[in-house]
Structures are given as structure tokens and as C-alpha cells.
Design a protein around this motif. Sequence first.
Motif, PDB file in Angstrom:
ATOM      1  N   GLN A  80     -39.281  73.670  74.718  1.00 46.76           N
ATOM      2  CA  GLN A  80     -39.038  72.227  74.734  1.00 46.76           C
ATOM      3  C   GLN A  80     -39.716  71.583  75.942  1.00 46.76           C
ATOM      4  N   GLU A  81     -39.621  72.249  77.084  1.00 42.26           N
ATOM      5  CA  GLU A  81     -40.282  71.733  78.290  1.00 42.26           C
ATOM      6  C   GLU A  81     -41.802  71.669  78.084  1.00 42.26           C
ATOM      7  N   GLN A  82     -42.370  72.678  77.426  1.00 45.41           N
ATOM      8  CA  GLN A  82     -43.810  72.685  77.141  1.00 45.41           C
ATOM      9  C   GLN A  82     -44.191  71.515  76.239  1.00 45.41           C
ATOM     10  N   ARG A  83     -43.394  71.288  75.186  1.00 41.39           N
ATOM     11  CA  ARG A  83     -43.682  70.165  74.277  1.00 41.39           C
ATOM     12  C   ARG A  83     -43.594  68.834  75.023  1.00 41.39           C
ATOM     13  N   ASP A  84     -42.566  68.691  75.875  1.00 38.83           N
ATOM     14  CA  ASP A  84     -42.414  67.460  76.647  1.00 38.83           C
ATOM     15  C   ASP A  84     -43.600  67.266  77.598  1.00 38.83           C
ATOM     16  N   GLN A  85     -44.009  68.353  78.264  1.00 40.26           N
ATOM     17  CA  GLN A  85     -45.132  68.271  79.194  1.00 40.26           C
ATOM     18  C   GLN A  85     -46.427  67.921  78.451  1.00 40.26           C
ATOM     19  N   LEU A  86     -46.675  68.569  77.319  1.00 33.90           N
ATOM     20  CA  LEU A  86     -47.888  68.284  76.554  1.00 33.90           C
ATOM     21  C   LEU A  86     -47.893  66.845  76.045  1.00 33.90           C
ATOM     22  N   HIS A  87     -46.720  66.350  75.636  1.00 34.23           N
ATOM     23  CA  HIS A  87     -46.618  64.961  75.177  1.00 34.23           C
ATOM     24  C   HIS A  87     -47.011  64.005  76.310  1.00 34.23           C
ATOM     25  N   GLN A  88     -46.478  64.257  77.496  1.00 34.78           N
ATOM     26  CA  GLN A  88     -46.788  63.411  78.648  1.00 34.78           C
ATOM     27  C   GLN A  88     -48.266  63.550  79.020  1.00 34.78           C
ATOM     28  N   ARG A  89     -48.788  64.763  78.974  1.00 37.28           N
ATOM     29  CA  ARG A  89     -50.191  64.982  79.324  1.00 37.28           C
ATOM     30  C   ARG A  89     -51.127  64.376  78.283  1.00 37.28           C
ATOM     31  N   ALA A  90     -50.726  64.388  77.005  1.00 31.70           N
ATOM     32  CA  ALA A  90     -51.539  63.731  75.973  1.00 31.70           C
ATOM     33  C   ALA A  90     -51.652  62.246  76.294  1.00 31.70           C
ATOM     34  N   HIS A  91     -50.549  61.671  76.735  1.00 31.69           N
ATOM     35  CA  HIS A  91     -50.544  60.261  77.123  1.00 31.69           C
ATOM     36  C   HIS A  91     -51.536  60.022  78.266  1.00 31.69           C
TER      37      HIS A  91
END
Length: 185
Positions: free
Chosen positions: A14-25
Amino acid sequence: MGGIAAQFTILYQQEQRDQLHQRAHVVLWTAAIMLPFFALLDFVVVPDHFRQFLAWRLAASFFCLIVIFFNKQDTAHRYPVLFGVTAYVAAGLTVSPMVVQLGGYSSFYYVGFILILVTFAAIFPLPMMQTAALGVLLYAIYAVPVFILSPFSPEVFLDFLANSFFFMTFIIIIVVQSRAENKAR
């Protein structure tokens, strides 16, 4: 003990998905801002191409802004890799015709691809194999149009070989970086 490990695995994912979402932004905003910013270079270095390049840059920037909207709508963070890679490919597809118009094999604008490659790898953490695949994809976005659309001569091919050598070296560097970062996690 297995239950605790499973819980940590779920939390990590979940932390990875959250981080990737923020990094995609961040990647999308970086592309949306930097693509038009380099129009300043076009204006000074290749003024005859300024208007055409500006149109391409603004179109890609606008496209990234649209993808930012979709990334924000993805509240479950299911598609961050798709959104991040979209900015990467859009930037590559923007620089590709510029390279062809500015000499193809010997174009100095190939450096734009290295900027895209390094910027994406620095911001968007991916596993080593995905990083390698995206490096090769960006190289293909560079090389295939050059081979198909640019006039060939032995002299310019040597320029292309040198450009490709640097490009491949940077792909190796980002793959090594990706492996080191993933190992540290």
C-alpha cells in the motif's frame, strides 16, 4: 509470525502504491512544466523551428495536464505506473520529431532523451526490469524514427553511434540505480 509478515507485506504494498501515485503526480507536473520551458532553448538555438516545436511542446504539456486530472481521480491508486509512464512516453514522442527535423543521426537534440530518462528514473522508483524496459522503449522512440526518416551517410552514422553509446550508458546507470534503491527498500 506469518500473520505479522503478511500484514507488513500488505502495508508495504500500500505504501508503494501511495508513493508511486504521488511520484506519478510529480513526474506529470515536471513534464508539463519542463516541456514548454525548453522552448526557450528552441527560440535561441533553432529559431526557424521555434513555432513548430512550441506547438508540439504545448500539446504534450496539455496532454500531461489532462493525465494529471485522471491521476487525481484515481483515489485507490491503481494506475500510478500507467500515468507516470504516460508522461515519459509523451515527452519522448515530443522530442522524437525534433531530433529528426534537426538532423536525425547527428542531431544534438538527442540529449533531450537523456534528460527525460534521468528525470523519470530519479523521480519514479520502479523495479530494475521495468526501468530497463522503459530505457529501451525510450531508446526505440529515439532510434526508430531516425532510421526510418533520416537520410543515411557513414559520417552521420558515427554521430548516431556516439549518441547511442551515451544513451545506453545512461540506461545502464539508471538500471543500476534502480537495483540499488530496490535492494535498500
